[in-house]
Design an enzyme around this catalytic site. Structure first.
Site, mmCIF file in Angstrom:
data_model
loop_
_atom_site.group_PDB
_atom_site.id
_atom_site.type_symbol
_atom_site.label_atom_id
_atom_site.label_comp_id
_atom_site.label_asym_id
_atom_site.label_seq_id
_atom_site.Cartn_x
_atom_site.Cartn_y
_atom_site.Cartn_z
ATOM 1 N N PHE A 82 0.857 -1.183 0.000
ATOM 2 C CA PHE A 82 0.000 0.000 0.000
ATOM 3 C C PHE A 82 0.893 1.233 0.000
ATOM 4 O O PHE A 82 1.692 1.427 0.903
ATOM 5 C CB PHE A 82 -0.939 0.036 1.210
ATOM 6 C CG PHE A 82 -1.893 1.194 1.120
ATOM 7 C CD1 PHE A 82 -3.050 1.109 0.356
ATOM 8 C CD2 PHE A 82 -1.607 2.397 1.748
ATOM 9 C CE1 PHE A 82 -3.909 2.202 0.227
ATOM 10 C CE2 PHE A 82 -2.462 3.494 1.638
ATOM 11 C CZ PHE A 82 -3.611 3.390 0.875
ATOM 12 N N ASP A 124 9.286 2.467 1.764
ATOM 13 C CA ASP A 124 8.105 3.206 2.215
ATOM 14 C C ASP A 124 7.934 2.918 3.709
ATOM 15 O O ASP A 124 7.477 1.852 4.095
ATOM 16 C CB ASP A 124 6.879 2.750 1.418
ATOM 17 C CG ASP A 124 5.597 3.459 1.846
ATOM 18 O OD1 ASP A 124 5.574 4.046 2.950
ATOM 19 O OD2 ASP A 124 4.608 3.412 1.087
ATOM 20 N N LYS A 137 2.569 9.768 8.644
ATOM 21 C CA LYS A 137 1.827 9.276 9.814
ATOM 22 C C LYS A 137 2.376 9.793 11.154
ATOM 23 O O LYS A 137 2.151 10.947 11.483
ATOM 24 C CB LYS A 137 1.703 7.756 9.752
ATOM 25 C CG LYS A 137 0.823 7.338 8.552
ATOM 26 C CD LYS A 137 0.142 6.003 8.705
ATOM 27 C CE LYS A 137 -0.943 5.827 7.659
ATOM 28 N NZ LYS A 137 -0.572 5.038 6.502
HETATM 29 C C1 LIG Z 1 -0.871 5.285 4.981
HETATM 30 C C2 LIG Z 1 0.194 4.853 4.040
HETATM 31 C C3 LIG Z 1 0.473 5.583 2.863
HETATM 32 C C4 LIG Z 1 -0.366 6.761 2.416
HETATM 33 O O1 LIG Z 1 -0.261 7.822 3.303
HETATM 34 P P1 LIG Z 1 -1.312 9.047 3.183
HETATM 35 O O2 LIG Z 1 -0.822 10.003 4.226
HETATM 36 O O3 LIG Z 1 -2.664 8.496 3.469
HETATM 37 O O4 LIG Z 1 -1.196 9.586 1.812
HETATM 38 C C5 LIG Z 1 1.540 5.184 2.085
HETATM 39 N N1 LIG Z 1 2.294 4.129 2.425
HETATM 40 C C6 LIG Z 1 2.051 3.399 3.550
HETATM 41 C C7 LIG Z 1 2.947 2.258 3.881
HETATM 42 C C8 LIG Z 1 0.983 3.735 4.385
HETATM 43 O O5 LIG Z 1 0.737 2.988 5.466
#
Ligand SMILES: *Cc1c(COP(=O)(O)O)cnc(C)c1O
Length: 394
Positions: free
Chosen positions: A134, A219, A248
């Site tokens: 994701f 990521d 986050k």
């Molecule tokens: C939540 C998440 C995203 C997206 O972040 P947003 O702030 O919602 O754009 C991307 N990568 C990972 C691993 C995530 O958990």
């Protein structure tokens, strides 16, 4: 306003793109949130992993108050102190790279992919990503997210993404052409169900990237900023990325995203190549600086390790009692309980009893308490979860 009045406002004026629970949250403090009807809820999935050091951490609140009396926002035409300080703190805790700031995880991944394209020769334009990943909801990060259910109704996607099964070395080797600019991967998949990469897999990516002149992008939007017991998830493995993204927990509850890149790569992002109007604003950066300082001062990495082990043990004990639990996996306070059947109902029942957890991919319960969590709070959460599971099997 009553709960019903707020819900009516939403029904009338807010787009319905979320499945919302019928609760209005009005206050948060530490590991708890309160709804408009006065119910106190133990939050073991705080702000979808944003409030990683708890709701309204006093150091973050104080930093926001102070900064808001001085300067909220200044555009990137100028220098500002909080942004520089934050970049230094992040660089020192990771691999010594330079930072670009934006406002979300998806934006950080967009920046990372643009930088990888700009740094590598122009015939390299493809990205390898993993099934179950994701990476965000913008069009490029959506194409990077290798989950067909998120693509429905949005085809054709941006071209150039190659999807491979997670942790499959042979599939990775077969997919790695000379056109690959970068491999984008979560060292610990979050939304995909708390799946850990193997050391061998990450090392193979490193080796192939070095051979082919491609880059590794980690990521760490969910796994970063201490959640796993180290500053970044990748630090549990013997592999260093070229580029890393985070968001986050970074802002302690305030919207901020960041991309870090090794210095020589970072230099490819020249003036005019990328920007963000709000990116690196003084308020968000001051909140992020306070978040990092709080993690240091309060020993929250250590707490994430110790309480993570404690929680994992407790969850594993439930496995002997409840047939529905298949196994527990995770690192630090990033824990997943793999169920043998659907878990949404369990999550809703826990909420009715005052515990917030999350269910992803239908059968994985995400248990991701704030890093300030105590044993007593974990015990309470386990007790509620245990009770709900007992009722399920009746
Ligand atoms: C939540 C998440 C995203 C997206 O972040 P947003 O702030 O919602 O754009 C991307 N990568 C990972 C691993 C995530 O958990």
């Amino acid at each position: 306003m009553t709960t019903q009045e707020t819900i009516e406002l939403f029904n009338k004026y807010v787009i319905g793109n979320y499945n919302r629970l019928p609760k209005v949250i009005v206050r948060g403090e530490g590991c708890y949130i309160w709804d408009a009807d006065g119910n106190k809820i133990l939050d073991m999935f705080p702000g979808w992993a944003v409030s990683g050091i708890g709701h309204c951490h006093p150091k973050v609140v104080e930093a926001i108050r102070k900064q808001s009396e001085q300067l909220l926002h200044i555009d990137n035409t100028f220098y500002s102190e909080p942004q520089g300080k934050l970049a230094k703190l992040l660089s020192e805790r990771a691999f010594g790279g330079k930072c670009f700031f934006c406002n979300s995880g998806a934006e950080a991944n967009e920046a990372a992919m643009k930088l990888a394209r700009l740094y590598t020769p122009k015939e390299k334009y493809k990205f390898i990503t993993c099934e179950g990943s994701f990476h965000g909801r913008t069009l490029a990060t959506l194409a990077a997210t290798a989950q067909p259910k998120h693509h429905e109704g949005l085809l054709p996607l941006m071209p150039g993404f190659i999807y491979v099964p997670f942790n499959d070395v042979a599939a990775l080797e077969a997919a790695f052409t000379d056109e690959v600019a970068a491999v984008l991967i979560e060292p610990v998949q979050g939304e995909g169900g708390i799946n850990l990469a193997t050391n061998e897999y990450l090392q193979t990516i490193r080796q192939l990237c070095d051979e082919k002149g491609a880059l590794i992008i980690f990521d760490e939007v969910q796994s970063g900023i201490g959640r796993t017991g180290k500053w970044f998830g990748y630090q549990h493995f013997d592999v260093i990325p070229d580029i890393m993204t985070m968001a986050k927990t970074l802002g302690g509850g305030v919207a901020i995203g960041a991309m870090m890149a090794r210095q020589e790569i970072a230099d490819s992002l020249k003036p005019g190549k990328h920007a963000s109007t709000f990116g690196g604003n003084a308020l968000a950066c001051a909140a992020a600086v306070a978040t990092i300082e709080a993690i240091d001062e309060e020993g929250l990495l250590q707490n994430a390790i110790e309480l993570g082990e404690y929680a994992k043990d407790k969850l594993e004990q439930l496995k002997d009692k409840h047939f529905i639990i298949d196994h527990v996996r995770g690192l630090g306070l990033m824990l997943g309980v793999q169920l043998k059947s659907a878990g949404t109902d369990i999550v809703n029942k826990c909420l009715d009893k005052g515990l917030r957890i999350n269910c992803t991919h239908e059968t994985v319960i995400r248990f991701m308490p704030p890093m300030i969590v105590t044993k007593e709070q974990i015990n309470k959460a386990i007790e509620i979860f245990d009770n709900v599971l007992s009722e399920q099997t009746e």
